[in-house]
Scaffold this motif. Sequence first.
Motif, PDB file in Angstrom:
ATOM      1  N   LEU A  98       6.139  -4.842   2.324  1.00  7.62           N
ATOM      2  CA  LEU A  98       4.789  -5.321   2.016  1.00  7.62           C
ATOM      3  C   LEU A  98       4.114  -6.105   3.151  1.00  7.62           C
ATOM      4  O   LEU A  98       4.689  -7.073   3.668  1.00  7.62           O
ATOM      5  N   GLU A 105      -0.942  -2.334  -3.732  1.00  5.32           N
ATOM      6  CA  GLU A 105      -2.361  -2.038  -3.958  1.00  5.32           C
ATOM      7  C   GLU A 105      -3.199  -3.322  -3.972  1.00  5.32           C
ATOM      8  O   GLU A 105      -4.312  -3.352  -3.448  1.00  5.32           O
ATOM      9  N   ASP A 106      -2.633  -4.370  -4.564  1.00  6.58           N
ATOM     10  CA  ASP A 106      -3.322  -5.667  -4.575  1.00  6.58           C
ATOM     11  C   ASP A 106      -3.585  -6.155  -3.157  1.00  6.58           C
ATOM     12  O   ASP A 106      -4.653  -6.665  -2.826  1.00  6.58           O
ATOM     13  N   TRP A 107      -2.561  -5.998  -2.334  1.00  3.77           N
ATOM     14  CA  TRP A 107      -2.682  -6.431  -0.935  1.00  3.77           C
ATOM     15  C   TRP A 107      -3.773  -5.639  -0.209  1.00  3.77           C
ATOM     16  O   TRP A 107      -4.626  -6.227   0.465  1.00  3.77           O
ATOM     17  N   PRO A 140       3.313   2.379  -3.051  1.00  7.88           N
ATOM     18  CA  PRO A 140       4.447   2.437  -3.976  1.00  7.88           C
ATOM     19  C   PRO A 140       4.310   1.615  -5.252  1.00  7.88           C
ATOM     20  O   PRO A 140       5.052   1.848  -6.207  1.00  7.88           O
ATOM     21  N   ASP A 141       3.396   0.628  -5.294  1.00  9.81           N
ATOM     22  CA  ASP A 141       3.334  -0.233  -6.477  1.00  9.81           C
ATOM     23  C   ASP A 141       2.015  -1.010  -6.494  1.00  9.81           C
ATOM     24  O   ASP A 141       1.240  -0.997  -5.543  1.00  9.81           O
ATOM     25  N   LYS A 142       1.779  -1.709  -7.610  1.00 14.03           N
ATOM     26  CA  LYS A 142       0.545  -2.497  -7.776  1.00 14.03           C
ATOM     27  C   LYS A 142       0.470  -3.638  -6.764  1.00 14.03           C
ATOM     28  O   LYS A 142      -0.615  -4.038  -6.334  1.00 14.03           O
ATOM     29  N   LEU A 143       1.626  -4.179  -6.428  1.00 15.88           N
ATOM     30  CA  LEU A 143       1.657  -5.273  -5.456  1.00 15.88           C
ATOM     31  C   LEU A 143       1.061  -4.818  -4.122  1.00 15.88           C
ATOM     32  O   LEU A 143       0.222  -5.512  -3.535  1.00 15.88           O
ATOM     33  N   ILE A 170       9.707  -5.189  -0.831  1.00 16.78           N
ATOM     34  CA  ILE A 170       9.209  -6.551  -1.016  1.00 16.78           C
ATOM     35  C   ILE A 170       9.971  -7.470  -0.065  1.00 16.78           C
ATOM     36  O   ILE A 170      11.197  -7.360   0.047  1.00 16.78           O
TER      37      ILE A 170
END
Lengths: 71, 266
Positions: B19, B47-49, B42-45, B214
């Motif tokens: 990340l 995407e949030d970034w 790969p994940d919402k995290l 992560i």
Amino acid sequence: MSTLNKFLTELGTNAKLMEDYKSEPVATMKAAGLNDEEINAVQSNDTAKVKELTGGGEYAVVVHNVKEHNL
Amino acid sequence: MKTTPSSGSLTCIGTGITLAGQITTLSKDYLEQAEMVFGILPDKLSEDWVKSITPSYKSLQYLYGEGKSRRQTYQEMKDVVCQAVRDGNKVVLALYGHPGIFACVGHFAIETLRSEGYPAQMLPGVSADACLYADLGIDPGTTGCQAYEATQFLFSGVPLNTSAYTILWQIGLAGEHTLKTFKTTQKNLHAAVRVLNKWYPLEHEMILYEAPFIPVHHPRIDKFKLKDLPIMDLTSISTLVIPPLTGLKLDQESLNEFGLNISDFG
């Protein structure tokens, strides 16, 4: 972005924070404002729980190549 | 009459594996300046970034579907990206890892758009193999290294060079030929052992590797014997790394072509 998401994102880009985390993980997470549930999830290396707390949406991670089986 | 392309363009970037920290400076700048950003992350995290950098981010993950061929999914992803360029937007396609390694959507989109007269480019990113070399302490220049998508290798019958490292990507999908699901079977894994046993003894030690997505996580580095592959816990991001059986050796017949002798190397 949630506190946990901000912390993890910052951890990925901030060398000092990463070194602080490596030497004092719980204190560093508390200082960043993470709650006990978040700290426990990170501490226990519980990937599924961390993903859940960061918004879920664990997508299938596969090679994005339709030529993969073209022989 | 041939129409003039609009002012649209495409830049494919890689966001790296772990990340936030593995995106290049130039790729991040393209993200910040884009008018439309599409992504496969790969994940919402993640995407949030990316959304924190560019609120215009739109995920293409919705085009996947269990039971739906990935062949169709990737064509649809390409169509979405290309249409946004044709509509006159400066578009960024953000893919995790390197945008052009084991990743076809960017390549497809670039090929299509260039044929239509649009500027389209790909910038390099940090790929899973870059993480693998760092985490396992392997230098592919030491013995050489061969890498295949696992199923592609298992179906092809190609010979392996056992003096070099072998990397089989997506071992967790070994033998999955339908492109419609994201897992393999015990039967397929036993077949994979039989194929690999043509080159390596059943006792040969191998490594299952997974790069961390992560920053708080460690890479997965599990050592095991070939015979135990079917009992290993495999995921869609598991990579099989097979250390060489032997190192490289000097070959006198090859050296003859250069007028050299093995003795010349002390």
